[in-house]
Design a protein around this motif. Sequence first.
Motif, mmCIF file in Angstrom:
data_model
loop_
_atom_site.group_PDB
_atom_site.id
_atom_site.type_symbol
_atom_site.label_atom_id
_atom_site.label_comp_id
_atom_site.label_asym_id
_atom_site.label_seq_id
_atom_site.Cartn_x
_atom_site.Cartn_y
_atom_site.Cartn_z
ATOM 1 N N LEU A 24 0.811 -1.213 0.000
ATOM 2 C CA LEU A 24 0.000 0.000 0.000
ATOM 3 C C LEU A 24 0.848 1.268 0.000
ATOM 4 C CD1 LEU A 24 -2.715 -1.086 2.618
ATOM 5 C CD2 LEU A 24 -2.821 -1.246 0.115
ATOM 6 N N SER A 25 2.137 1.138 -0.263
ATOM 7 C CA SER A 25 3.034 2.289 -0.286
ATOM 8 C C SER A 25 2.577 3.313 -1.318
ATOM 9 C CB SER A 25 4.463 1.837 -0.614
ATOM 10 O OG SER A 25 5.289 2.954 -0.902
ATOM 11 N N ARG A 26 2.853 4.584 -1.012
ATOM 12 C CA ARG A 26 2.562 5.647 -1.973
ATOM 13 C C ARG A 26 3.563 5.643 -3.127
ATOM 14 N NH1 ARG A 26 1.216 11.071 1.446
ATOM 15 N NH2 ARG A 26 1.574 11.953 -0.642
ATOM 16 N N GLY A 27 4.577 4.787 -3.042
ATOM 17 C CA GLY A 27 5.450 4.546 -4.171
ATOM 18 C C GLY A 27 6.630 5.499 -4.289
ATOM 19 N N ARG A 28 7.282 5.407 -5.446
ATOM 20 C CA ARG A 28 8.487 6.175 -5.734
ATOM 21 C C ARG A 28 8.184 7.299 -6.719
ATOM 22 N NH1 ARG A 28 12.156 2.538 -3.778
ATOM 23 N NH2 ARG A 28 11.589 0.332 -3.851
ATOM 24 N N ASP A 29 9.050 8.286 -6.763
ATOM 25 C CA ASP A 29 8.873 9.362 -7.745
ATOM 26 C C ASP A 29 8.966 8.814 -9.166
ATOM 27 O OD1 ASP A 29 8.456 11.262 -5.822
ATOM 28 O OD2 ASP A 29 10.485 12.085 -5.883
ATOM 29 N N LEU A 30 9.876 7.872 -9.362
ATOM 30 C CA LEU A 30 10.019 7.225 -10.665
ATOM 31 C C LEU A 30 9.600 5.765 -10.536
ATOM 32 C CD1 LEU A 30 13.496 8.648 -11.794
ATOM 33 C CD2 LEU A 30 11.215 9.418 -12.518
ATOM 34 N N GLU A 31 8.579 5.373 -11.257
ATOM 35 C CA GLU A 31 8.127 3.983 -11.185
ATOM 36 C C GLU A 31 9.197 3.055 -11.742
ATOM 37 O OE1 GLU A 31 4.331 3.168 -12.808
ATOM 38 O OE2 GLU A 31 3.339 4.868 -11.814
ATOM 39 N N GLU A 32 9.286 1.861 -11.145
ATOM 40 C CA GLU A 32 10.241 0.873 -11.613
ATOM 41 C C GLU A 32 9.669 -0.515 -11.366
ATOM 42 O OE1 GLU A 32 13.438 0.470 -8.165
ATOM 43 O OE2 GLU A 32 13.286 2.550 -8.843
ATOM 44 N N GLU A 141 17.647 11.851 -2.559
ATOM 45 C CA GLU A 141 16.881 12.252 -3.741
ATOM 46 C C GLU A 141 17.742 12.807 -4.866
ATOM 47 O OE1 GLU A 141 12.499 13.487 -1.925
ATOM 48 O OE2 GLU A 141 13.949 15.066 -2.411
ATOM 49 N N LYS A 142 18.844 13.516 -4.509
ATOM 50 C CA LYS A 142 19.576 14.295 -5.513
ATOM 51 C C LYS A 142 21.063 13.966 -5.651
ATOM 52 C CE LYS A 142 16.051 17.206 -6.262
ATOM 53 N NZ LYS A 142 15.369 17.352 -7.570
ATOM 54 N N LEU A 143 21.682 13.441 -4.589
ATOM 55 C CA LEU A 143 23.145 13.358 -4.601
ATOM 56 C C LEU A 143 23.696 11.954 -4.826
ATOM 57 C CD1 LEU A 143 23.990 15.825 -1.669
ATOM 58 C CD2 LEU A 143 23.708 16.287 -4.118
ATOM 59 N N GLU A 144 23.069 10.951 -4.256
ATOM 60 C CA GLU A 144 23.583 9.599 -4.428
ATOM 61 C C GLU A 144 23.459 9.133 -5.884
ATOM 62 O OE1 GLU A 144 25.179 7.208 -2.945
ATOM 63 O OE2 GLU A 144 25.531 8.260 -1.053
ATOM 64 N N LYS A 145 24.226 8.117 -6.223
ATOM 65 C CA LYS A 145 24.201 7.512 -7.560
ATOM 66 C C LYS A 145 24.456 8.563 -8.639
ATOM 67 C CE LYS A 145 22.990 3.784 -8.314
ATOM 68 N NZ LYS A 145 21.967 2.744 -8.158
ATOM 69 N N GLU A 146 25.514 9.394 -8.408
ATOM 70 C CA GLU A 146 25.944 10.392 -9.390
ATOM 71 C C GLU A 146 24.810 11.345 -9.770
ATOM 72 O OE1 GLU A 146 27.479 7.977 -12.522
ATOM 73 O OE2 GLU A 146 29.400 7.644 -11.508
ATOM 74 N N GLY A 147 24.033 11.729 -8.760
ATOM 75 C CA GLY A 147 22.987 12.712 -8.982
ATOM 76 C C GLY A 147 21.624 12.139 -9.316
ATOM 77 N N ARG A 148 21.551 10.832 -9.505
ATOM 78 C CA ARG A 148 20.260 10.214 -9.841
ATOM 79 C C ARG A 148 19.412 9.959 -8.595
ATOM 80 N NH1 ARG A 148 23.960 7.206 -12.585
ATOM 81 N NH2 ARG A 148 23.576 5.368 -11.298
ATOM 82 N N GLY A 149 20.058 9.884 -7.437
ATOM 83 C CA GLY A 149 19.345 9.585 -6.209
ATOM 84 C C GLY A 149 19.024 8.106 -6.080
ATOM 85 N N LEU A 150 18.470 7.733 -4.947
ATOM 86 C CA LEU A 150 18.166 6.329 -4.667
ATOM 87 C C LEU A 150 16.728 5.958 -5.030
ATOM 88 C CD1 LEU A 150 19.931 5.921 -1.187
ATOM 89 C CD2 LEU A 150 20.854 5.442 -3.459
ATOM 90 N N ASN A 151 15.910 6.957 -5.382
ATOM 91 C CA ASN A 151 14.521 6.707 -5.769
ATOM 92 C C ASN A 151 13.788 5.906 -4.685
ATOM 93 O OD1 ASN A 151 12.315 7.007 -7.518
ATOM 94 N ND2 ASN A 151 12.698 5.032 -8.497
ATOM 95 N N LEU A 152 13.825 6.400 -3.464
ATOM 96 C CA LEU A 152 13.188 5.707 -2.346
ATOM 97 C C LEU A 152 11.688 5.986 -2.323
ATOM 98 C CD1 LEU A 152 15.770 6.487 0.504
ATOM 99 C CD2 LEU A 152 15.770 4.584 -1.135
ATOM 100 N N THR A 153 10.975 5.151 -1.590
ATOM 101 C CA THR A 153 9.536 5.347 -1.440
ATOM 102 C C THR A 153 9.236 6.609 -0.630
ATOM 103 O OG1 THR A 153 9.532 3.962 0.540
ATOM 104 C CG2 THR A 153 9.015 2.885 -1.562
#
Length: 335
Positions: A24-32, A141-153
């Motif tokens: 029931l999570s509200r999900g991630r900013d980017l769906e995967e 959101e902005k810095l990890e993974k070379e600026g891509r972020g971790l895309n957390l819920t």
Amino acid sequence: MTIREQTEQSELQTLSQGAAKACLSRGRDLEEPQCELRTVYQRDRDRILHCNSFRRLMNKTQMLLSPQGDHYRTRLTHTLEVSQIARTIARGLRLNEDLTEAIALGHDLGHTPFGHAGERALNEVCSFGYRHYEQSVRVVEKLEKEGRGLNLTYEVRNGIACHTTGHSADTLEGQTVRVADKIAYLNHDIDDAIRAGILSEENIPWEVHVHLGNSKTQRITSLVTSVVHNSIDFITMDKTTDDTFNLLRTYMFATVYVDPVAKGEESKAEQLVKTLFDYYLKKPECLPEAYKMIVERDGLERAVCDYISGMSDRYATAVYDDIFIPKPWQVTPYD
């Protein structure tokens, strides 16, 4: 059914009504695509655990500035203790332990070198101010993974953002991490202060001994037990325990957290951070390439703040030495 789907069904059947369920999570900013094995909260926990910012916590100050000793806490060991306490509370209340652990592991990713001394310094020099809980969200959101972020819920990011002050988290799991953070840092700061000779158990107010116990273990057990027995719709303690806990917190801020032995070097740390900040504002070409990209996207001041706040204690000191401390003349043979 996949293993993930079986876990999600188990959560629906076994967790409390107020617990956050992964399905029931509200999900991630980017769906995967979903993972076959792990729920969304389990994936978030793993992403935090494996990120660069998490590893840097092992060389960031908790209370004592760069302590010389194997048994003093660092920002990393503090994070692990928060996670353990939060998970115990979550298990007792039948909350989502995976979500709780993810929030706990990520709550201090944005902390500066030299602990709160570094935070104070950046808050003074940054025009937009500096709060480590906001930076923790920016890290994921902005810095990890070379600026891509971790895309957390959403639920993990909300818990990280609300772990210290201001609004309570939207989930009971986030609220749990907030109280676990306080339980952890007060008790392990007492432990470190006793080890450093700054404090003795006998100095602690007698009300604390009466209501919470005479040792770190007894105090943590009393606090956690009170939370588990008194939390239903929100995370709380009984009044006597809460009042005693606040008394202990007030005592620590009036004594240990202003102790000249424990805090005597913090002014130097603050000046170091401010000096580095000013240097990179004047010489942005000296920033690492990754942060030059942030300059283009978010501005120079934001990029400098991101760079310095992500430094460990020893890296910040090494950078300062490299820039400002004269190097000895290298004598060659026969000179």
